[in-house]
Design a protein around this motif. Structure first.
Motif, PDB file in Angstrom:
ATOM      1  N   UNK A 153      15.655 -10.433   9.913  1.00  0.00           N
ATOM      2  CA  UNK A 153      14.583  -9.117   9.280  1.00  0.00           C
ATOM      3  C   UNK A 153      13.666  -8.868   9.686  1.00  0.00           C
ATOM      4  N   UNK A 154      13.572  -7.367  10.104  1.00  0.00           N
ATOM      5  CA  UNK A 154      11.657  -7.084  11.653  1.00  0.00           C
ATOM      6  C   UNK A 154      11.868  -5.421  10.885  1.00  0.00           C
ATOM      7  N   UNK A 155      10.211  -5.386  10.071  1.00  0.00           N
ATOM      8  CA  UNK A 155      10.003  -4.188   9.576  1.00  0.00           C
ATOM      9  C   UNK A 155       8.722  -4.379   9.562  1.00  0.00           C
ATOM     10  N   UNK A 156       7.900  -3.116   8.950  1.00  0.00           N
ATOM     11  CA  UNK A 156       6.147  -3.313   8.729  1.00  0.00           C
ATOM     12  C   UNK A 156       6.582  -3.309   7.577  1.00  0.00           C
ATOM     13  N   UNK A 157       4.884  -4.500   7.682  1.00  0.00           N
ATOM     14  CA  UNK A 157       4.513  -4.568   5.835  1.00  0.00           C
ATOM     15  C   UNK A 157       3.338  -4.268   5.841  1.00  0.00           C
ATOM     16  N   UNK A 158       2.849  -2.724   5.293  1.00  0.00           N
ATOM     17  CA  UNK A 158       1.388  -2.376   5.150  1.00  0.00           C
ATOM     18  C   UNK A 158       1.088  -2.632   6.653  1.00  0.00           C
ATOM     19  N   UNK A 159       1.632  -2.007   7.186  1.00  0.00           N
ATOM     20  CA  UNK A 159       1.129  -1.401   8.974  1.00  0.00           C
ATOM     21  C   UNK A 159       1.283  -3.506   9.811  1.00  0.00           C
ATOM     22  N   UNK A 160       2.191  -4.430   9.587  1.00  0.00           N
ATOM     23  CA  UNK A 160       2.025  -5.619  10.254  1.00  0.00           C
ATOM     24  C   UNK A 160       3.441  -6.190  10.240  1.00  0.00           C
ATOM     25  N   UNK A 161       4.287  -6.535  11.114  1.00  0.00           N
ATOM     26  CA  UNK A 161       5.322  -6.772  11.044  1.00  0.00           C
ATOM     27  C   UNK A 161       5.370  -8.122  10.176  1.00  0.00           C
ATOM     28  N   UNK A 162       6.841  -7.445   9.668  1.00  0.00           N
ATOM     29  CA  UNK A 162       6.758  -8.656   8.678  1.00  0.00           C
ATOM     30  C   UNK A 162       8.594  -9.677   8.785  1.00  0.00           C
ATOM     31  N   UNK A 163       8.780 -10.471   8.912  1.00  0.00           N
ATOM     32  CA  UNK A 163      10.337 -10.644   8.354  1.00  0.00           C
ATOM     33  C   UNK A 163      11.549 -10.576   6.860  1.00  0.00           C
ATOM     34  N   UNK A 188       0.897  -1.296   0.055  1.00  0.00           N
ATOM     35  CA  UNK A 188      -0.540  -0.016   0.352  1.00  0.00           C
ATOM     36  C   UNK A 188       1.125   1.161  -0.137  1.00  0.00           C
ATOM     37  N   UNK A 189       1.838   1.402   0.466  1.00  0.00           N
ATOM     38  CA  UNK A 189       3.345   2.434   0.223  1.00  0.00           C
ATOM     39  C   UNK A 189       4.390   2.117  -0.824  1.00  0.00           C
ATOM     40  N   UNK A 190       5.242   3.238  -0.857  1.00  0.00           N
ATOM     41  CA  UNK A 190       5.808   3.053  -1.806  1.00  0.00           C
ATOM     42  C   UNK A 190       6.992   3.083  -0.841  1.00  0.00           C
ATOM     43  N   UNK A 191       8.653   2.698  -1.362  1.00  0.00           N
ATOM     44  CA  UNK A 191       9.545   2.258  -0.155  1.00  0.00           C
ATOM     45  C   UNK A 191      10.701   3.568  -1.417  1.00  0.00           C
ATOM     46  N   UNK A 192      10.957   3.764   0.409  1.00  0.00           N
ATOM     47  CA  UNK A 192      11.584   5.274   0.056  1.00  0.00           C
ATOM     48  C   UNK A 192      12.253   5.650   1.904  1.00  0.00           C
ATOM     49  N   UNK A 193      13.393   5.793   2.286  1.00  0.00           N
ATOM     50  CA  UNK A 193      14.074   6.153   3.001  1.00  0.00           C
ATOM     51  C   UNK A 193      13.607   7.763   2.997  1.00  0.00           C
ATOM     52  N   UNK A 194      13.563   8.140   4.327  1.00  0.00           N
ATOM     53  CA  UNK A 194      12.907   9.470   4.129  1.00  0.00           C
ATOM     54  C   UNK A 194      12.531   9.674   6.044  1.00  0.00           C
ATOM     55  N   UNK A 195      14.228  10.168   6.584  1.00  0.00           N
ATOM     56  CA  UNK A 195      14.204   9.961   8.445  1.00  0.00           C
ATOM     57  C   UNK A 195      14.844  11.620   8.196  1.00  0.00           C
ATOM     58  N   UNK A 196      14.680  11.749   9.567  1.00  0.00           N
ATOM     59  CA  UNK A 196      14.628  13.202  10.148  1.00  0.00           C
ATOM     60  C   UNK A 196      16.599  12.865  11.039  1.00  0.00           C
ATOM     61  N   UNK A 197      17.205  13.320  10.599  1.00  0.00           N
ATOM     62  CA  UNK A 197      17.886  13.363  10.710  1.00  0.00           C
ATOM     63  C   UNK A 197      19.036  14.437  11.423  1.00  0.00           C
ATOM     64  N   UNK A 198      19.217  14.897  12.689  1.00  0.00           N
ATOM     65  CA  UNK A 198      18.674  15.837  13.273  1.00  0.00           C
ATOM     66  C   UNK A 198      20.970  15.747  13.799  1.00  0.00           C
ATOM     67  N   UNK A 199      21.590  14.662  12.675  1.00  0.00           N
ATOM     68  CA  UNK A 199      23.094  15.486  13.265  1.00  0.00           C
ATOM     69  C   UNK A 199      23.542  16.284  11.767  1.00  0.00           C
ATOM     70  N   UNK A 200      25.452  16.057  12.133  1.00  0.00           N
ATOM     71  CA  UNK A 200      25.465  16.948  11.169  1.00  0.00           C
ATOM     72  C   UNK A 200      25.367  16.965   9.485  1.00  0.00           C
ATOM     73  N   UNK A 201      25.378  15.727   9.725  1.00  0.00           N
ATOM     74  CA  UNK A 201      25.262  15.008   7.916  1.00  0.00           C
ATOM     75  C   UNK A 201      23.589  14.994   7.490  1.00  0.00           C
ATOM     76  N   UNK A 254       4.586   6.946   2.483  1.00  0.00           N
ATOM     77  CA  UNK A 254       5.917   6.220   2.060  1.00  0.00           C
ATOM     78  C   UNK A 254       6.108   5.727   3.739  1.00  0.00           C
ATOM     79  N   UNK A 255       6.776   3.957   3.480  1.00  0.00           N
ATOM     80  CA  UNK A 255       7.174   3.201   4.159  1.00  0.00           C
ATOM     81  C   UNK A 255       8.846   4.035   5.451  1.00  0.00           C
ATOM     82  N   UNK A 256       8.851   4.437   4.757  1.00  0.00           N
ATOM     83  CA  UNK A 256      10.332   5.324   5.046  1.00  0.00           C
ATOM     84  C   UNK A 256      11.356   3.937   5.106  1.00  0.00           C
ATOM     85  N   UNK A 257      11.665   3.337   4.150  1.00  0.00           N
ATOM     86  CA  UNK A 257      12.540   2.353   4.343  1.00  0.00           C
ATOM     87  C   UNK A 257      12.582   1.648   2.704  1.00  0.00           C
ATOM     88  N   UNK A 258      13.821   1.031   2.752  1.00  0.00           N
ATOM     89  CA  UNK A 258      14.293   1.219   0.648  1.00  0.00           C
ATOM     90  C   UNK A 258      13.921  -0.391   1.510  1.00  0.00           C
TER      91      UNK A 258
END
Length: 379
Positions: free
Chosen positions: A341-351, A218-231, A303-307
């Motif tokens: 592996x551990x992540x969320x897929x369509x809102x559910x835990x997935x390996x 149900x989502x697109x897979x693209x990293x999108x996180x808020x990095x508070x550091x210098x990079x 966005x799933x916020x992961x690659x």
């Protein structure tokens, strides 16, 4: 009296000479006319030939050969070669139907888009992966303009290079290339999902699993996180306001998978692109921030916020680990990538979190071809 009735030679010449002039005059006119027609037909043939080579076959000729029908608008390009500028290409690709229901049957495909400098050394492995699934994928390759691939005609990679331009790491030209790939793929209405890959990527599972995972998401897979550091936030330039605020700034891997809605949003963007081009210079590494930030602002909930592409950062440094020959690629490595592996897929835990992996060098090919049938499920 007889001599009076016989015409003289002089009188005969006087009577026949005008007829000879008239006949020669008509002959000259006829020859001149034929010359004009011959030159005209020659010019027409040359013009027609140039027109056909320039794309007339793809444009006017079908309209002359068949009545105007929906097929003229929905058929994919017969060739990936074209002379459109980037502006023309992006404009064409941003044209989308406004009705959700398509009035024709679509066999939905995944567009695999390879961003590479030159060769695809791992293409024999990909050929094993694609085998038997020709109706469900499309391939697009963006390489250095001077590079001419030597794929055999039997390969699914044959003739799949798009018109490209020079790409420089860390600069906007990388995002330009990615938008160019998306735009070319969008010209085919059958392409519904779009995966960006490099020449070092490999598929971790068989095609049917990749297809099911992507098409049912149900989502697109693209990293999108808020990095508070210098990079992360440290690369933000306040001149990007008001379109982009610091709280909007996101970071992520450039290797994405997006659906058609997100792909169109990327190619049609004229709001965020100028800001990134001007204020996200090389030290900013625009490919890590442009798409994650823009899509977070436009459609964060999609966005799933992961690659989907796995990399090994455990060795430290600015680049992930590379795997080559000499026993570097073994069954244990591939199983370790697939397991735990551990992540969320369509809102559910997935390996199952990754479908692809990088970076694998050309030296890894023989090991991968040997291991793929037993460990990866294809080949």
């Amino acid at each position: 009296m007889a001599t009076l009735l016989r015409p003289s030679l002089a009188s005969t010449e006087i009577q026949e000479k005008p007829n000879f002039k008239i006949t020669r005059h008509r002959l000259l006119i006829f020859l001149l006319l034929m010359s004009v027609l011959t030159v005209g037909f020659s010019l027409l043939s040359v013009s027609k030939s140039r027109f056909l080579r320039a794309g007339g076959v793809l444009g006017l000729i079908p309209e002359l050969m068949e009545p105007i029908s929906l097929n003229l608008w929905i058929r994919p390009p017969r060739s990936l070669t074209h002379d459109m500028t980037d502006e023309e290409l992006l404009w064409r690709a941003s044209i989308v139907p406004q009705r959700k229901n398509y009035p024709f049957k679509r066999t939905l495909k995944i567009a695999l888009m390879f961003l590479t400098k030159g060769p695809l050394p791992l293409y024999p492995l990909w050929e094993k992966f694609f085998e038997g699934h020709e109706m469900f994928y499309s391939i697009y390759i963006h390489s250095t303009p001077s590079y001419q691939a030597g794929f055999p005609k039997s390969s699914p990679f044959y003739g799949r290079q798009i018109p490209s331009q020079i790409v420089e790491w860390g600069k906007m030209s990388i995002c330009d290339a990615e938008r160019r790939l998306l735009a070319n793929a969008l010209l085919d209405f059958s392409n519904e999902w779009f995966v960006l890959l490099s020449e070092t990527c490999i598929p971790l599972v068989k095609f049917s699993e990749v297809h099911s995972y992507i098409t049912q998401s149900k989502q697109s897979f693209l990293d999108a996180f808020d990095d508070l550091g210098v990079y992360g936030r440290g690369r933000y330039n306040p001149n990007m306001k008001p379109e982009i605020n610091l709280t909007d700034w996101r970071k992520g891997s450039q290797w994405f998978q997006v659906d058609r809605v997100a792909a169109v949003a990327i190619v049609k963007d004229e709001i965020f692109y100028p800001k990134f081009k001007e204020f996200c210079q090389p030290a900013c590494y625009v490919d890590e921030h442009y798409f994650p930030t823009m899509l977070t602002i436009e459609m964060a909930d999609r966005l799933a916020n992961r690659s989907l592409t796995w990399v090994d950062w455990s060795r430290g440094g600015f680049h992930p680990a590379t795997f080559g020959g000499g026993g570097d690629v073994a069954e244990g490595l591939l199983k370790s990538i697939l397991q735990g592996q551990s992540c969320l897929y369509n809102g559910q835990p997935s390996s199952r979190c990754h479908l692809f992996a990088r970076k694998f060098s050309p030296g890894a090919l023989s090991s991968l071809l040997e291991l793929a049938p037993r460990v990866l499920g294809y080949g």
